[in-house]
Structure formats: structure tokens, C-alpha cells
Design an enzyme around this catalytic site. Structure first.
Site, PDB file in Angstrom:
ATOM      1  N   ASP A   1      -5.907  63.447  55.098  1.00  0.00           N
ATOM      2  CA  ASP A   1      -6.017  64.866  55.430  1.00  0.00           C
ATOM      3  C   ASP A   1      -4.642  65.464  55.689  1.00  0.00           C
ATOM      4  O   ASP A   1      -3.997  65.142  56.685  1.00  0.00           O
ATOM      5  CB  ASP A   1      -6.888  65.038  56.692  1.00  0.00           C
ATOM      6  CG  ASP A   1      -7.049  66.498  57.068  1.00  0.00           C
ATOM      7  OD1 ASP A   1      -7.971  67.137  56.545  1.00  0.00           O
ATOM      8  OD2 ASP A   1      -6.239  67.010  57.871  1.00  0.00           O
TER       9      ASP A   1
ATOM     10  N   TYR B   1       1.651  71.498  57.088  1.00  0.00           N
ATOM     11  CA  TYR B   1       2.232  70.256  57.614  1.00  0.00           C
ATOM     12  C   TYR B   1       3.542  69.922  56.877  1.00  0.00           C
ATOM     13  O   TYR B   1       4.298  69.059  57.310  1.00  0.00           O
ATOM     14  CB  TYR B   1       1.264  69.065  57.467  1.00  0.00           C
ATOM     15  CG  TYR B   1      -0.066  69.224  58.167  1.00  0.00           C
ATOM     16  CD1 TYR B   1      -0.316  70.272  59.047  1.00  0.00           C
ATOM     17  CD2 TYR B   1      -1.105  68.312  57.941  1.00  0.00           C
ATOM     18  CE1 TYR B   1      -1.546  70.410  59.665  1.00  0.00           C
ATOM     19  CE2 TYR B   1      -2.337  68.441  58.567  1.00  0.00           C
ATOM     20  CZ  TYR B   1      -2.554  69.500  59.417  1.00  0.00           C
ATOM     21  OH  TYR B   1      -3.787  69.632  60.024  1.00  0.00           O
TER      22      TYR B   1
ATOM     23  N   LYS C   1      -5.082  72.082  52.874  1.00  0.00           N
ATOM     24  CA  LYS C   1      -5.609  73.342  53.439  1.00  0.00           C
ATOM     25  C   LYS C   1      -4.712  74.520  53.095  1.00  0.00           C
ATOM     26  O   LYS C   1      -3.483  74.376  53.036  1.00  0.00           O
ATOM     27  CB  LYS C   1      -5.715  73.226  54.970  1.00  0.00           C
ATOM     28  CG  LYS C   1      -6.338  71.936  55.451  1.00  0.00           C
ATOM     29  CD  LYS C   1      -6.526  71.874  56.959  1.00  0.00           C
ATOM     30  CE  LYS C   1      -6.869  70.462  57.400  1.00  0.00           C
ATOM     31  NZ  LYS C   1      -5.705  69.575  57.599  1.00  0.00           N
TER      32      LYS C   1
ATOM     33  N   HIS D   1      -7.659  77.010  56.310  1.00  0.00           N
ATOM     34  CA  HIS D   1      -7.218  76.349  57.542  1.00  0.00           C
ATOM     35  C   HIS D   1      -7.736  77.042  58.810  1.00  0.00           C
ATOM     36  O   HIS D   1      -8.174  76.378  59.758  1.00  0.00           O
ATOM     37  CB  HIS D   1      -5.683  76.285  57.548  1.00  0.00           C
ATOM     38  CG  HIS D   1      -5.116  75.162  58.343  1.00  0.00           C
ATOM     39  ND1 HIS D   1      -3.984  74.488  57.996  1.00  0.00           N
ATOM     40  CD2 HIS D   1      -5.533  74.577  59.496  1.00  0.00           C
ATOM     41  CE1 HIS D   1      -3.727  73.547  58.887  1.00  0.00           C
ATOM     42  NE2 HIS D   1      -4.655  73.589  59.815  1.00  0.00           N
TER      43      HIS D   1
HETATM   44  P1  NAD Z   1      -5.349  62.828  67.266  1.00  0.00           P
HETATM   45  O1  NAD Z   1      -6.389  63.293  68.210  1.00  0.00           O
HETATM   46  O2  NAD Z   1      -5.739  62.088  66.051  1.00  0.00           O
HETATM   47  O3  NAD Z   1      -4.308  61.989  68.134  1.00  0.00           O
HETATM   48  C1  NAD Z   1      -3.179  61.461  67.537  1.00  0.00           C
HETATM   49  C2  NAD Z   1      -2.260  60.845  68.572  1.00  0.00           C
HETATM   50  O4  NAD Z   1      -2.919  59.792  69.266  1.00  0.00           O
HETATM   51  C3  NAD Z   1      -1.084  60.237  67.833  1.00  0.00           C
HETATM   52  O5  NAD Z   1       0.040  61.044  68.025  1.00  0.00           O
HETATM   53  C4  NAD Z   1      -0.891  58.873  68.435  1.00  0.00           C
HETATM   54  O6  NAD Z   1       0.232  58.894  69.263  1.00  0.00           O
HETATM   55  C5  NAD Z   1      -2.096  58.647  69.282  1.00  0.00           C
HETATM   56  N1  NAD Z   1      -2.870  57.500  68.781  1.00  0.00           N
HETATM   57  C6  NAD Z   1      -3.531  57.403  67.609  1.00  0.00           C
HETATM   58  N2  NAD Z   1      -4.187  56.233  67.519  1.00  0.00           N
HETATM   59  C7  NAD Z   1      -3.944  55.573  68.655  1.00  0.00           C
HETATM   60  C8  NAD Z   1      -4.345  54.312  69.145  1.00  0.00           C
HETATM   61  N3  NAD Z   1      -5.152  53.508  68.461  1.00  0.00           N
HETATM   62  N4  NAD Z   1      -3.885  53.932  70.378  1.00  0.00           N
HETATM   63  C9  NAD Z   1      -3.080  54.741  71.110  1.00  0.00           C
HETATM   64  N5  NAD Z   1      -2.665  55.952  70.686  1.00  0.00           N
HETATM   65  C10 NAD Z   1      -3.099  56.364  69.462  1.00  0.00           C
HETATM   66  O7  NAD Z   1      -4.447  64.108  66.916  1.00  0.00           O
HETATM   67  P2  NAD Z   1      -4.161  65.076  65.707  1.00  0.00           P
HETATM   68  O8  NAD Z   1      -3.116  64.561  64.836  1.00  0.00           O
HETATM   69  O9  NAD Z   1      -3.973  66.424  66.301  1.00  0.00           O
HETATM   70  O10 NAD Z   1      -5.550  65.156  64.886  1.00  0.00           O
HETATM   71  C11 NAD Z   1      -5.860  64.310  63.814  1.00  0.00           C
HETATM   72  C12 NAD Z   1      -5.768  65.038  62.497  1.00  0.00           C
HETATM   73  O11 NAD Z   1      -6.618  66.182  62.483  1.00  0.00           O
HETATM   74  C13 NAD Z   1      -4.387  65.645  62.215  1.00  0.00           C
HETATM   75  O12 NAD Z   1      -3.433  64.681  61.874  1.00  0.00           O
HETATM   76  C14 NAD Z   1      -4.723  66.615  61.128  1.00  0.00           C
HETATM   77  O13 NAD Z   1      -4.869  65.949  59.896  1.00  0.00           O
HETATM   78  C15 NAD Z   1      -6.055  67.166  61.630  1.00  0.00           C
HETATM   79  N6  NAD Z   1      -5.893  68.428  62.402  1.00  0.00           N
HETATM   80  C16 NAD Z   1      -6.387  69.575  61.849  1.00  0.00           C
HETATM   81  C17 NAD Z   1      -6.292  70.772  62.528  1.00  0.00           C
HETATM   82  C18 NAD Z   1      -6.876  71.997  61.927  1.00  0.00           C
HETATM   83  O14 NAD Z   1      -6.621  73.101  62.424  1.00  0.00           O
HETATM   84  N7  NAD Z   1      -7.666  71.881  60.871  1.00  0.00           N
HETATM   85  C19 NAD Z   1      -5.671  70.828  63.783  1.00  0.00           C
HETATM   86  C20 NAD Z   1      -5.163  69.651  64.330  1.00  0.00           C
HETATM   87  C21 NAD Z   1      -5.296  68.456  63.627  1.00  0.00           C
END
Ligand code: NAD
Length: 279
Positions: free
Chosen positions: A49, A54, A79, A112
């Protein structure tokens, strides 16, 4: 249904989408995103994704091109960014993303944010319908759409979104939106499923994690899947990328699901789609 990392949900147009993928928000273009995507593909992920904003579509494309995974096994989402709402500008932005990704077709294209201040998401959706009808993308959807935005689309367009990607985690499980999506055959997808790391010390989750001998992250990801929500946790570390995918060998009991559901505060941690208008 939830057997392995390659297990899929079937979208309302018949396209199969993996339940679990890698998110690459805030992952730097170049080496960082290339190595993260490669680590995910090696661990068995098939869904990635990204988004135009990004600014790492080129690296995602490079990792795909350099991997040995056949294109038809992959499910790539990108997106449309807010600055490009509007019919012609959406078509142009799609071409730009495809050029960066180096792909001949896309699997899922999302608007988005609804950006109600601009009032163009219906017109923008019509451009996504065109891309879909022209065979350039296998599925189209939205992100951050509330019920009233979805209703607008459903009343004014031909094709219902196949996916709605929204903030979703144990503190904010969007029950009303989830029910609406289920009733309309729209697959809900969780962004920031791990609340960007803000839930790892939550005692209820820690207790459940200990019980199953899993990490808190794994418990949350498993909860997503058992609630019927596609999930895309982000990590750049190969061992965490693998850990987040190791969730197919256990099942949370109904009692534990209820405990996690009870953590809901119906409170957003991030932006409200009716107010978010960054371009
Ligand atoms: P997330 O909730 O996936 O958290 C990611 C963070 O958690 C990482 O920085 C990492 O440090 C930590 N982490 C991940 N796995 C771990 C583990 N096993 N143990 C310990 N720490 C861990 O956060 P995110 O990146 O905001 O969301 C995931 C994805 O969702 C994004 O990368 C993106 O692709 C999508 N997203 C979309 C929107 C949107 O508006 N559509 C907004 C935010 C994110």
C-alpha cells in the site's frame, strides 16, 4: 478463509485482495522503501500500500521489478492525492503514479481523502470509474470516507467503491461505518492498525499477547482479520515485517475479541476527514 499470508477477500467485483499487506507511509524513497518491500515479498506478502503523497512509488516499483514474484500474484494499491481532485487532473495523476510505479495496470486506486471543502469527490470518482472501465485498474475505492461521503458516491455514481481504507484500531473501530460498508459490499481496510505504535503497552492487549505467546502487534493484526478488516501494518525492519505476518497460526477466542472490542473509545487519533484539507 484466514489460512495464510496469501489468503484473500473477494471484492464485490470478484477481484481477490490479500487480507494482509505492507504499508509504506513515511518510508523513504530509494533504498529504504526498496529493501522494505523486498523484505515483505520475501516473507510472503503480496500486497503493498503506497500513495502519491508518500513520494516512494518509484522505489516500490523498483522493488517489484527486481523481485521474482510474478506480477499477477501482486496486489498494488496507490492513492490519488488531494491536490489532484477533479476529472482530468485525476486521470493525469493516475498516469503519473503508473509511470513512477512502472506498472502496466494497477490493482487498487483510492481517492486518498474526500476533501469536502473542495466539493469534487463525486467528479473525481467518475474519473476512477473511467480508469476501471478502461481496464487500467482492477478495483477502485476510497479512503477516509465517512458514511455521508459514501452515500453521496452511491447516489451519484455508477460503480460502488470496492474498498474504503480508514483509521481503524482497537481505540477506534468505526462500528457504524463498518456496518454500512458491510451492508453495501464495501471492504473495510485499516490504516494505522497499530495506532503507529501507541497501543503496545495497553494492559489488556499485553495480557492477551502473553496468553497466546504472541506480540501485541500480532494480536492487533489478528483482531483486524477476525473482524473482517483488511490490514496493512507498516515496518521497515525485516524481522518486524515477518513478525506482523506471522498471525495465521492462532485464533483469538470470542472472549478475547470482546475484550479487545471493549477498548474502543470511538475516538480518532488522527485527522477527521470532514476537516482534513491539506493539499
Ligand atoms: P502503523 O499503525 O502500521 O504503525 C507503524 C509503526 O509501528 C511503525 O513505525 C513501527 O515503528 C511500529 N511497528 C510496526 N510493527 C511493529 C512490531 N511488530 N513491533 C513493534 N513495533 C512495530 O502505522 P501507519 O504506517 O500509520 O499505518 C499503516 C499503513 O496504513 C501506512 O503505512 C499506510 O500505507 C496506510 N495509511 C493510510 C492512511 C490514509 O489516509 N489512507 C493514513 C495513514 C496510514
Amino acid at each position: 478463509m484466514l489460512k495464510s499470508l496469501q489468503s484473500t477477500t473477494t471484492l464485490h467485483n470478484g477481484v481477490k485482495m490479500p487480507w494482509l499487506g505492507l504499508g509504506v507511509f513515511l518510508v523513504k524513497d530509494g533504498e529504504e522503501v526498496v529493501s522494505s518491500v523486498k523484505a515483505a515479498l520475501e516473507a510472503g506478502y503480496r500486497s503493498i500500500d503506497t500513495a502519491a503523497i508518500y513520494r516512494n512509488e518509484e522505489g516500490v516499483g523498483r522493488a517489484i521489478a527486481e523481485s521474482n514474484v510474478p506480477r499477477e500474484e501482486l496486489f498494488i494499491t496507490t492513492k490519488l492525492w488531494n491536490a489532484n481532485h477533479g476529472y482530468e487532473s485525476t486521470l493525469a495523476a493516475f498516469d503519473e503514479s503508473m509511470k513512477k510505479l512502472g506498472l502496466e495496470y494497477l490493482d487498487l486506486y483510492l481517492i486518498h481523502w474526500p476533501l469536502p471543502s473542495k466539493g469534487k469527490y463525486v467528479e473525481t470518482w467518475k474519473a476512477l470509474e473511467k480508469l476501471y472501465k478502461d481496464g487500467r485498474v482492477r478495483a477502485i475505492g476510497v479512503s477516509n470516507f465517512k458514511v455521508h461521503h459514501l452515500q453521496d458516491i452511491i447516489e451519484n455514481c455508477e460503480i460502488k467503491p470496492m474498498v474504503n481504507q480508514v483509521e481503524y484500531h482497537p481505540r477506534f473501530n468505526q462500528q457504524e461505518l463498518h456496518d454500512f460498508c458491510k451492508n453495501h459490499g464495501i471492504q473495510l481496510e485499516a490504516w494505522s492498525p497499530l495506532m503507529q505504535g501507541g497501543l503496545f503497552d495497553e494492559p489488556v492487549l499485553v495480557e492477551i499477547a502473553n496468553k497466546y505467546n504472541k506480540s501485541t502487534a500480532q494480536v492487533i493484526i489478528r483482531w483486524d482479520l477476525q473482524t473482517g478488516v483488511v490490514t496493512i501494518p507498516k515496518s521497515t525492519k525485516p524481522h518486524r515485517i515477518a513478525e506482523n505476518a506471522d498471525v495465521f497460526d492462532f485464533e483469538l477466542s470470542q472472549e478475547d475479541m470482546d475484550k479487545i472490542n471493549s477498548l474502543n473509545q470511538e475516538k480518532r487519533q488522527f485527522a477527521d476527514p470532514d476537516e482534513f484539507n491539506k493539499e
